[in-house]
Design a protein around this motif. Sequence first.
Motif, mmCIF file in Angstrom:
data_model
loop_
_atom_site.group_PDB
_atom_site.id
_atom_site.type_symbol
_atom_site.label_atom_id
_atom_site.label_comp_id
_atom_site.label_asym_id
_atom_site.label_seq_id
_atom_site.Cartn_x
_atom_site.Cartn_y
_atom_site.Cartn_z
ATOM 1 N N GLY A 28 0.801 -1.221 0.000
ATOM 2 C CA GLY A 28 0.000 0.000 0.000
ATOM 3 C C GLY A 28 0.829 1.262 0.000
ATOM 4 O O GLY A 28 2.063 1.233 -0.084
ATOM 5 N N ILE A 29 0.148 2.351 0.099
ATOM 6 C CA ILE A 29 0.783 3.672 0.094
ATOM 7 C C ILE A 29 -0.028 4.603 0.987
ATOM 8 O O ILE A 29 -1.250 4.515 1.035
ATOM 9 C CB ILE A 29 0.851 4.237 -1.349
ATOM 10 C CG1 ILE A 29 1.871 5.372 -1.437
ATOM 11 C CG2 ILE A 29 -0.496 4.675 -1.860
ATOM 12 C CD1 ILE A 29 3.287 4.889 -1.507
ATOM 13 N N THR A 30 0.663 5.457 1.734
ATOM 14 C CA THR A 30 0.008 6.491 2.529
ATOM 15 C C THR A 30 0.190 7.807 1.785
ATOM 16 O O THR A 30 1.255 8.439 1.845
ATOM 17 C CB THR A 30 0.621 6.579 3.939
ATOM 18 O OG1 THR A 30 0.477 5.309 4.590
ATOM 19 C CG2 THR A 30 -0.109 7.633 4.775
ATOM 20 N N ILE A 31 -0.830 8.184 1.050
ATOM 21 C CA ILE A 31 -0.728 9.365 0.180
ATOM 22 C C ILE A 31 -0.297 10.607 0.951
ATOM 23 O O ILE A 31 0.490 11.429 0.462
ATOM 24 C CB ILE A 31 -2.078 9.614 -0.531
ATOM 25 C CG1 ILE A 31 -2.316 8.543 -1.604
ATOM 26 C CG2 ILE A 31 -2.121 10.998 -1.159
ATOM 27 C CD1 ILE A 31 -1.388 8.636 -2.798
ATOM 28 N N ALA A 32 -0.770 10.734 2.191
ATOM 29 C CA ALA A 32 -0.454 11.927 2.985
ATOM 30 C C ALA A 32 1.044 12.077 3.237
ATOM 31 O O ALA A 32 1.521 13.185 3.506
ATOM 32 C CB ALA A 32 -1.206 11.875 4.315
ATOM 33 N N ASP A 33 1.784 10.970 3.149
ATOM 34 C CA ASP A 33 3.231 11.036 3.374
ATOM 35 C C ASP A 33 3.995 11.544 2.156
ATOM 36 O O ASP A 33 5.215 11.727 2.225
ATOM 37 C CB ASP A 33 3.767 9.640 3.739
ATOM 38 C CG ASP A 33 3.306 9.169 5.106
ATOM 39 O OD1 ASP A 33 2.826 10.003 5.884
ATOM 40 O OD2 ASP A 33 3.423 7.962 5.377
ATOM 41 N N PHE A 34 3.290 11.766 1.040
ATOM 42 C CA PHE A 34 3.973 12.107 -0.202
ATOM 43 C C PHE A 34 3.487 13.432 -0.792
ATOM 44 O O PHE A 34 3.566 13.641 -1.996
ATOM 45 C CB PHE A 34 3.799 10.971 -1.211
ATOM 46 C CG PHE A 34 4.444 9.687 -0.768
ATOM 47 C CD1 PHE A 34 5.771 9.429 -1.063
ATOM 48 C CD2 PHE A 34 3.735 8.770 -0.014
ATOM 49 C CE1 PHE A 34 6.377 8.257 -0.628
ATOM 50 C CE2 PHE A 34 4.337 7.595 0.424
ATOM 51 C CZ PHE A 34 5.657 7.343 0.119
ATOM 52 N N THR A 35 2.999 14.306 0.062
ATOM 53 C CA THR A 35 2.576 15.624 -0.413
ATOM 54 C C THR A 35 3.798 16.449 -0.823
ATOM 55 O O THR A 35 4.916 16.215 -0.345
ATOM 56 C CB THR A 35 1.795 16.380 0.674
ATOM 57 O OG1 THR A 35 2.600 16.447 1.865
ATOM 58 C CG2 THR A 35 0.488 15.655 0.999
ATOM 59 N N LEU A 92 4.748 2.644 -6.604
ATOM 60 C CA LEU A 92 3.619 3.271 -5.911
ATOM 61 C C LEU A 92 4.027 4.609 -5.303
ATOM 62 O O LEU A 92 3.282 5.586 -5.361
ATOM 63 C CB LEU A 92 3.106 2.350 -4.800
ATOM 64 C CG LEU A 92 2.100 1.275 -5.195
ATOM 65 C CD1 LEU A 92 1.784 0.391 -3.993
ATOM 66 C CD2 LEU A 92 0.821 1.908 -5.730
ATOM 67 N N GLU A 93 5.231 4.651 -4.715
ATOM 68 C CA GLU A 93 5.704 5.894 -4.116
ATOM 69 C C GLU A 93 5.886 6.975 -5.178
ATOM 70 O O GLU A 93 5.540 8.142 -4.959
ATOM 71 C CB GLU A 93 7.007 5.634 -3.368
ATOM 72 C CG GLU A 93 6.824 4.761 -2.142
ATOM 73 C CD GLU A 93 8.123 4.400 -1.456
ATOM 74 O OE1 GLU A 93 8.065 3.911 -0.315
ATOM 75 O OE2 GLU A 93 9.201 4.592 -2.074
ATOM 76 N N ALA A 94 6.421 6.597 -6.325
ATOM 77 C CA ALA A 94 6.588 7.561 -7.417
ATOM 78 C C ALA A 94 5.234 8.052 -7.911
ATOM 79 O O ALA A 94 5.038 9.249 -8.159
ATOM 80 C CB ALA A 94 7.371 6.921 -8.559
ATOM 81 N N MET A 95 4.275 7.136 -8.051
ATOM 82 C CA MET A 95 2.932 7.516 -8.497
ATOM 83 C C MET A 95 2.260 8.422 -7.485
ATOM 84 O O MET A 95 1.534 9.351 -7.843
ATOM 85 C CB MET A 95 2.103 6.244 -8.741
ATOM 86 C CG MET A 95 2.547 5.471 -9.983
ATOM 87 S SD MET A 95 2.040 3.725 -9.995
ATOM 88 C CE MET A 95 0.260 3.863 -9.995
ATOM 89 N N ALA A 96 2.502 8.179 -6.187
ATOM 90 C CA ALA A 96 1.929 9.031 -5.145
ATOM 91 C C ALA A 96 2.472 10.453 -5.234
ATOM 92 O O ALA A 96 1.840 11.402 -4.747
ATOM 93 C CB ALA A 96 2.223 8.446 -3.767
ATOM 94 N N ASP A 123 -6.524 5.623 -4.733
ATOM 95 C CA ASP A 123 -7.817 4.924 -4.663
ATOM 96 C C ASP A 123 -7.695 3.414 -4.490
ATOM 97 O O ASP A 123 -8.567 2.787 -3.885
ATOM 98 C CB ASP A 123 -8.634 5.223 -5.934
ATOM 99 C CG ASP A 123 -8.957 6.695 -6.086
ATOM 100 O OD1 ASP A 123 -8.878 7.429 -5.082
ATOM 101 O OD2 ASP A 123 -9.257 7.115 -7.221
ATOM 102 N N GLU A 124 -6.627 2.815 -5.039
ATOM 103 C CA GLU A 124 -6.547 1.351 -5.064
ATOM 104 C C GLU A 124 -5.569 0.759 -4.055
ATOM 105 O O GLU A 124 -5.616 -0.445 -3.803
ATOM 106 C CB GLU A 124 -6.144 0.880 -6.472
ATOM 107 C CG GLU A 124 -7.104 1.312 -7.569
ATOM 108 C CD GLU A 124 -8.480 0.699 -7.391
ATOM 109 O OE1 GLU A 124 -8.571 -0.446 -6.888
ATOM 110 O OE2 GLU A 124 -9.479 1.369 -7.742
#
Length: 407
Positions: free
Chosen positions: A183-190, A308-312, A387-388
Amino acid sequence: MKIDLLTREYPPHVYGGAGVHVEELSKVLAKRAEVTVRAFDRARKPDEVPQVSGGSLRVVGYDVPRELSQANMALQTFGVDLQMAGDADGDIVHAHTWYACLAGRLAAQLHEIPLVVTAHSLEPFRPWKRDQLGGGYNLSSWAERDAFTHADRVIAVSLGMKQDILTAYPAIDPAKISVVHNGITIADFTTPESDDPAWKVFERYHINRSLPTLLFVGRVTRQKGLPYLLRALHLVDKGIQVVLCAGAPDTEELGAEVRASFAKLKAERGNVIWIEEMLPRPELNALEHGCDAFVCPSIYEPLGIVNLEAMACGLPVVASATGGIPEVVVDGVTGYLVPIEQKHDGSGTPTHPDDFVHDMAAAINRLMADPQRAREMGEAGFRRARDEFSWERIADETMDVYRQVLR
């Protein structure tokens, strides 16, 4: 429910995707159950333990026994595993990577509790590990095989990984394997604020932010495919700046091989920067937000959390079409997949390496030649990661696995 998570890596000692996985999973599981993380590399200080609001998270660290300090790495690992197994006190034990497999297997028998193992990679598909472990590779392979074949449930981080598990260990009942993605935590990649000191990473390494820039992030290991990327970059438009964030070589020999290839690339092509140190997360985040595209040339990748991190961070991705990567990167939508035919001897070596190298260079050039299309792909990648692949969703799926096993 009390859960013991057993892992080689945990903050502040994280160097790969498995460590990121356990860190993030532990935080979301701690909101749903009592979680104890048992990890290598000493006891953690209070400020090194992630804080979980309203949750229960404990971290116990272990050192290699003094008597094994000069032993093979596999034996050092087993020395830590024995300590973990003795201390486990959960209703269920969940082991990650071969490093914790023996601990999980022994804890399950000693305390008569269910064992869950997560497959982040598989030793039979990483024969180059023998260069690092020597005869210890036989021990790491045995520990993994024994834990996987006796586990109450195996979690695969992708459908591709599930198939690899069944190929490597055909005795495992397919019904015993559950697929739960990373998974990914989007908030960590702002995007960092403009005055954030993390942006100084560009100045420190003389990275020109006015140039179109391609980024690679990964360890110097055979599975990450860096030697193939270095060959492909000779064919990439010289106006594209390339940043290679690549450290921690598996062996001195591989480190020397990559260093020689980089020197040749820099002399013949130029416009390439190698960052050998493992950057702190804020600086890596700034780097990803400041570049234009990401490349993942892996020849073995169960899922590819780096993608995933790059996409975030809104980056389009050029990646090998191997393992679980096609479950993350959507060809023509969030980036481009590079076709790769591979040997079936466990090494993952491309059967047509020249084709792989040329196709990779072509995909990079195609992406970078159309900045507007690249931005649209980056935006699509961000939405897909958000989302995924949320950790909340993955925690719920993991808890379902635990409940099924306990029933």
